[in-house]
Design a protein around this motif. Structure first.
Motif, PDB file in Angstrom:
ATOM      1  N   ASP A  13       7.407   3.487 -11.831  1.00 53.66           N
ATOM      2  CA  ASP A  13       8.328   2.349 -11.813  1.00 53.66           C
ATOM      3  C   ASP A  13       8.671   1.912 -10.387  1.00 53.66           C
ATOM      4  N   ALA A  14       7.966   2.467  -9.371  1.00 46.89           N
ATOM      5  CA  ALA A  14       8.221   2.105  -7.980  1.00 46.89           C
ATOM      6  C   ALA A  14       7.020   2.499  -7.135  1.00 46.89           C
ATOM      7  N   VAL A  15       7.002   1.968  -5.900  1.00 46.54           N
ATOM      8  CA  VAL A  15       5.947   2.314  -4.949  1.00 46.54           C
ATOM      9  C   VAL A  15       6.610   2.717  -3.642  1.00 46.54           C
ATOM     10  N   VAL A  16       6.197   3.870  -3.116  1.00 47.95           N
ATOM     11  CA  VAL A  16       6.635   4.299  -1.790  1.00 47.95           C
ATOM     12  C   VAL A  16       5.608   3.809  -0.783  1.00 47.95           C
ATOM     13  N   VAL A  64       7.478  12.714   0.919  1.00 46.80           N
ATOM     14  CA  VAL A  64       8.080  11.385   0.882  1.00 46.80           C
ATOM     15  C   VAL A  64       9.359  11.407   1.718  1.00 46.80           C
ATOM     16  N   PHE A  65       9.420  10.509   2.730  1.00 45.03           N
ATOM     17  CA  PHE A  65      10.549  10.513   3.665  1.00 45.03           C
ATOM     18  C   PHE A  65      11.590   9.421   3.376  1.00 45.03           C
ATOM     19  N   ASP A  66      11.408   8.680   2.296  1.00 44.09           N
ATOM     20  CA  ASP A  66      12.357   7.600   2.002  1.00 44.09           C
ATOM     21  C   ASP A  66      12.466   7.424   0.492  1.00 44.09           C
ATOM     22  N   ALA A  67      13.677   7.360  -0.007  1.00 45.32           N
ATOM     23  CA  ALA A  67      13.899   7.176  -1.437  1.00 45.32           C
ATOM     24  C   ALA A  67      13.653   5.715  -1.808  1.00 45.32           C
ATOM     25  N   VAL A  68      13.149   5.510  -3.023  1.00 43.10           N
ATOM     26  CA  VAL A  68      12.960   4.151  -3.540  1.00 43.10           C
ATOM     27  C   VAL A  68      13.702   4.016  -4.858  1.00 43.10           C
ATOM     28  N   ALA A  69      14.147   2.781  -5.129  1.00 35.26           N
ATOM     29  CA  ALA A  69      14.828   2.488  -6.394  1.00 35.26           C
ATOM     30  C   ALA A  69      13.824   2.002  -7.415  1.00 35.26           C
ATOM     31  N   GLY A  70      14.194   2.053  -8.679  1.00 33.85           N
ATOM     32  CA  GLY A  70      13.319   1.550  -9.736  1.00 33.85           C
ATOM     33  C   GLY A  70      12.972   0.085  -9.504  1.00 33.85           C
ATOM     34  N   GLY A  71      11.705  -0.260  -9.555  1.00 26.96           N
ATOM     35  CA  GLY A  71      11.240  -1.631  -9.334  1.00 26.96           C
ATOM     36  C   GLY A  71      10.961  -1.961  -7.887  1.00 26.96           C
ATOM     37  N   GLU A  72      11.280  -1.038  -6.949  1.00 27.96           N
ATOM     38  CA  GLU A  72      11.072  -1.340  -5.535  1.00 27.96           C
ATOM     39  C   GLU A  72       9.579  -1.377  -5.205  1.00 27.96           C
ATOM     40  N   ASN A  73       9.206  -2.395  -4.444  1.00 24.09           N
ATOM     41  CA  ASN A  73       7.815  -2.609  -4.029  1.00 24.09           C
ATOM     42  C   ASN A  73       6.875  -2.799  -5.220  1.00 24.09           C
ATOM     43  N   VAL A  74       7.436  -3.371  -6.294  1.00 21.96           N
ATOM     44  CA  VAL A  74       6.656  -3.655  -7.496  1.00 21.96           C
ATOM     45  C   VAL A  74       6.862  -5.128  -7.869  1.00 21.96           C
ATOM     46  N   ASP A  76       0.860  -1.183   0.000  1.00 20.98           N
ATOM     47  CA  ASP A  76       0.000   0.000   0.000  1.00 20.98           C
ATOM     48  C   ASP A  76       0.893   1.229   0.000  1.00 20.98           C
ATOM     49  N   GLY A  77       0.530   2.215  -0.812  1.00 17.88           N
ATOM     50  CA  GLY A  77       1.355   3.418  -0.834  1.00 17.88           C
ATOM     51  C   GLY A  77       1.067   4.275  -2.047  1.00 17.88           C
ATOM     52  N   TYR A  78       2.149   4.805  -2.634  1.00 18.60           N
ATOM     53  CA  TYR A  78       2.006   5.707  -3.769  1.00 18.60           C
ATOM     54  C   TYR A  78       2.923   5.262  -4.889  1.00 18.60           C
ATOM     55  N   ALA A  79       2.332   5.165  -6.090  1.00 21.35           N
ATOM     56  CA  ALA A  79       3.116   4.854  -7.269  1.00 21.35           C
ATOM     57  C   ALA A  79       3.832   6.122  -7.714  1.00 21.35           C
ATOM     58  N   VAL A  80       5.134   5.992  -7.964  1.00 15.51           N
ATOM     59  CA  VAL A  80       5.952   7.171  -8.291  1.00 15.51           C
ATOM     60  C   VAL A  80       6.952   6.817  -9.379  1.00 15.51           C
ATOM     61  N   ARG A  81       7.585   7.867  -9.893  1.00 17.19           N
ATOM     62  CA  ARG A  81       8.816   7.672 -10.659  1.00 17.19           C
ATOM     63  C   ARG A  81       9.941   7.663  -9.629  1.00 17.19           C
ATOM     64  N   ALA A  82      10.725   6.613  -9.613  1.00 16.16           N
ATOM     65  CA  ALA A  82      11.760   6.484  -8.589  1.00 16.16           C
ATOM     66  C   ALA A  82      12.677   7.690  -8.552  1.00 16.16           C
ATOM     67  N   GLU A  83      12.998   8.260  -9.725  1.00 17.26           N
ATOM     68  CA  GLU A  83      13.937   9.381  -9.766  1.00 17.26           C
ATOM     69  C   GLU A  83      13.414  10.595  -9.009  1.00 17.26           C
ATOM     70  N   ASP A  84      12.079  10.709  -8.842  1.00 18.44           N
ATOM     71  CA  ASP A  84      11.524  11.852  -8.117  1.00 18.44           C
ATOM     72  C   ASP A  84      11.723  11.734  -6.607  1.00 18.44           C
ATOM     73  N   THR A  85      12.190  10.561  -6.137  1.00 20.87           N
ATOM     74  CA  THR A  85      12.397  10.369  -4.691  1.00 20.87           C
ATOM     75  C   THR A  85      13.874  10.314  -4.325  1.00 20.87           C
ATOM     76  N   PHE A  86      14.738  10.380  -5.290  1.00 15.92           N
ATOM     77  CA  PHE A  86      16.155  10.235  -4.984  1.00 15.92           C
ATOM     78  C   PHE A  86      16.605  11.301  -3.985  1.00 15.92           C
ATOM     79  N   GLY A  87      17.308  10.833  -2.950  1.00 15.31           N
ATOM     80  CA  GLY A  87      17.811  11.748  -1.928  1.00 15.31           C
ATOM     81  C   GLY A  87      16.833  12.027  -0.819  1.00 15.31           C
ATOM     82  N   ALA A  88      15.610  11.501  -0.914  1.00 17.23           N
ATOM     83  CA  ALA A  88      14.603  11.780   0.116  1.00 17.23           C
ATOM     84  C   ALA A  88      14.984  11.104   1.425  1.00 17.23           C
ATOM     85  N   SER A  89      14.755  11.835   2.544  1.00 15.26           N
ATOM     86  CA  SER A  89      15.039  11.306   3.875  1.00 15.26           C
ATOM     87  C   SER A  89      14.171  12.036   4.876  1.00 15.26           C
TER      88      SER A  89
END
Length: 405
Positions: A111-114, A128-138, A66-79
């Motif tokens: 390409d990922a889910v947060v 978004v408080f955590d970065a995800v990689a492409g394919g993560e949670n998919v 459960d979460g949000y479908a995103v482009r992984a690159e839009d979360t890079f560096g998130a913390s």
């Protein structure tokens, strides 16, 4: 043949159980008949061909959380200290996310889910408080099963879980071996179906054996009673040679009315007549025109013992079914079991449990004609050929001969 001739010819030497079974199975050839059956009817059937997935599982990219479908690159560096700021929309695009649930299709462009616990929303604003990689949670297409993947090989015995998997990959039916076919012919001029007069006996052996055939994965043809007449017995055997195995009950010993072995030997060959087992040594095993013919004794207990020892393995072999050992439980004998050296003895027992203590008590009614001694027993203890009985206090394995596995 005279009575004296039958007696001296019939059991001059009793064949050891293992050797008799081996001699019989040498004459058994697995049949090649197959049929296509629906999955709902295929439980415990044997695959005749490899089963292959007709479609992948999953057949679409799906969210694994459960979460949000995103482009992984839009979360890079998130913390936690430096969260990414996105907005919630109907579609996924640059810095735009869409709400998804576990198992739902991943939207185009994502390409990922947060995970939802790594986010915070205010209106259409998504933090978004955590970065995800492409394919993560998919879960990608074919993550569980790929299209065309071989799932089960020919010869596999199908289970409910197998059938569920086959349905999930698009299979609606499977090619399986036909069930082995057994003709069951009760014999004896004293047998009747109902209302016995003095000297008459209700026919039970044929019914019992036919039901064991069904339990052991076969199809039984339960025939009418055939009297002790050579011509009638000959016709009964010849009629059913199109079956995978012919089973007769009664008339297998060496008395004046025990004509079945002579009939079978005239039509084909008697491989074994007289086996070193108790109860049930007057069993005969033969073959006519390539069809195994099992001549089981008329005493009910002897009939059942021999059906388990010879008919079951024959059905398993001819029907491509696995040869499995009966389930057993360990128990302590409460009384001595007597047996003859050189004879495999099957002693019926009743099992009692008192906490962790399990005991086995031999049934008092132990004759081979006493059907209640098996019907009221919980299993039997096998005394090996080399043993001269078992002593009270011995720990033994109690076999459940009623198993269908």
């Amino acid at each position: 043949m005279s009575d004296e001739g039958r007696r001296t010819h019939g059991f001059r030497r009793r064949t050891p159980l293992g050797a008799a079974r081996e001699r019989l199975l040498e004459q058994v050839t697995p049949h090649g008949r197959t049929e296509r059956v629906r999955l709902r009817d295929a439980d415990e059937r044997i695959l005749a061909t490899d089963a292959v997935a007709e479609r992948p599982v999953p057949h679409y990219r799906r969210a694994a959380m459960d979460g949000y479908a995103v482009r992984a690159e839009d979360t890079f560096g998130a913390s936690d200290r430096s969260p990414a700021q996105l907005r919630v929309g109907e579609t996924v695009g640059p810095e735009t996310a869409t709400r998804v649930h576990t198992g739902s299709e991943l939207p185009e462009g994502a390409d990922a889910v947060v995970m939802v616990e790594e986010t915070e929303t205010r209106g259409e604003s998504l933090t978004v408080f955590d970065a995800v990689a492409g394919g993560e949670n998919v879960a990608p297409v074919g993550e569980d099963v790929e299209a065309g993947e071989a799932l089960y090989e020919a010869g596999h015995r199908l289970r409910p879980s197998d059938l569920g998997l086959l349905k999930s990959v698009g299979n609606e039916a499977v090619e399986v071996y036909e069930r082995p076919r057994a003709s069951v012919v009760p014999t004896g001029e004293e047998l009747v179906e109902t209302d016995p007069e003095p000297g008459e006996v209700i026919e039970t052996n044929g019914q019992t054996v036919a039901q064991y055939v069904e339990r052991w994965g076969g199809e039984a043809t339960y025939r009418d009673i055939v009297t002790d007449d050579e011509a009638a017995l000959r016709a009964a055997v010849e009629r059913d040679l199109d079956h995978d195995v012919v089973v007769t009950t009664g008339g297998s010993s060496v008395g004046e009315r025990d004509l079945v072995p002579e009939v079978v030997d005239d039509l084909g060959e008697v491989l074994v007549h007289g086996v070193a087992l108790k109860p049930g040594h007057p069993v005969a095993l033969g073959v006519v025109e390539g069809t195994p013919v099992l001549m089981l004794p008329g005493y009910p207990v002897a009939c059942i013992v021999n059906a388990v020892q010879f008919l079951r393995p024959t059905l398993r072999e001819v029907g491509h079914l696995p040869h499995t050992d009966p389930p057993t439980i360990e128990a302590e004998l409460t009384r001595k079991v007597v047996s003859d050296p050189g004879t495999r003895t099957f002693a019926r027992v009743q099992v009692d449990r008192d906490g962790e203590t399990v005991t086995a008590t031999p049934t008092r009614a132990s004759g081979s004609g006493v059907l209640s001694s098996v019907a009221l027993a919980d299993g039997w203890v096998v005394v090996p050929d080399r043993r001269e009985g078992l002593d009270a206090g011995d720990v033994v394995a109690v076999e459940d001969w009623e198993w269908s596995g």
